[in-house]
Enzyme design. Sequence first.
Site: not given
Length: 388
Positions: A307, A313-317
């Site tokens: 998104h 704001y901690h990278l995730h998919v």
Amino acid sequence: MLETADKKQIESVETSNSDNRNKHERQGQSAASSSESSPVVVVDGSSSISNNSYDLAYFEPTRILCNNSTHKTVTLLGQFRNLSSDNYAIVVLEKTAFAEVHLKKSKSVTTANSVVETSPRSESERNPAADDSRSFFSSKSLLRTEFINDIYGNFTCLTDAEINQLKVTIIYPASEKHILKYSSQTRYLVEETAKDYQTVTLPHLEQEQLSLEWLYNILEHRKEQERIVFEDPSDELGFILLPDLKWDGKTLEQLYLLALVRQKGIKSLRDLTATHLPLLRNIRDCGTKAISERFGIASNLLRIYLHYQPSFYHLHVHFTYLKHDPPGIQCEKSHLLSTVIENIELLTDYYQKVTLSCVLNERDKLYEKLVAAKNSTEEPECKRAKIE
Ligand code: M7G
């Protein structure tokens, strides 16, 4: 300060259920005097909960934040009378999708043109939480006739409560930021240039953003450990794959998993460069393999995306079932992982250079700041000269 209750809005809202009322009666006032410590978010009925404080019989809704007839969800703001009177809770009620496993009579279900073979055993093997011994087509389903006209009939149906559950999400205590996030508001499309990101978004994120405590709890195995579907523990390429808060973890038709990267400090798409390609490929490859093994869903049936702007704001998919349309899959918000990988392969600093469109709520401070920044740069020369 929060707005006071608008009771009229909620008159029609049924907030408690008989199970909870019974429990309430059984417990007498003991729950009311129970600990006021913050309970954990309940993701599904089977999750562990630090105490028994969550009882909908004690919930007093004060405002409907959002009532979404498409997703069949209603989001309420209110207070649990048995918890602190200073804190507010957000309660999201969602009608879940039909699980195909409950649509069988025996081993097959007849449709208009064909007989569809279902494989309830294999599904329950893959997902032990799915109760395949129950069916809508049992004596527990009571049809009430609304009307029958010629060959057409409308009915309501009371059915087995076990297979007609609501998914409930509770956020407690809810901050102003949560209330804003969960309220229906006018949303606007904003074009965030690379310069906007550096001068407006980044300083804003340094000042304020939603807490990442829940996410660190998962990465450090303090919470949701039993829900982990796959984990790669390596520092560089590692991630944890687990059911998203939006998924009950049972209804396969609504499959929604989240990959949280181990590395801290990658805030979003904006930070990604060629150095992250091995990490992104690892998430894609190991994530799809784990989902195929556990849930029997092939990679070409999955929508895998990031998104922008994210809420956290901690990278995730995100991994969602292609045939399910959860919130946040629209083109103005989601970026397919495959495209992200391609773009970075073409240009390592693609996401540091590109203008990214994003949708922000009208009362989001970031929206206000981005608009203000754009207005100040677009101001005509002559007007600026006069002010000076
Ligand atoms: P996002 O792209 O930052 O924002 O996604 P979005 O909320 O606008 O989609 C964060 C994702 O994390 C969302 O899909 C949330 O449903 C999910 N999520 C949030 N929380 C607080 C939790 C949690 O406590 N546990 C799990 N498993 N997922 C969460």
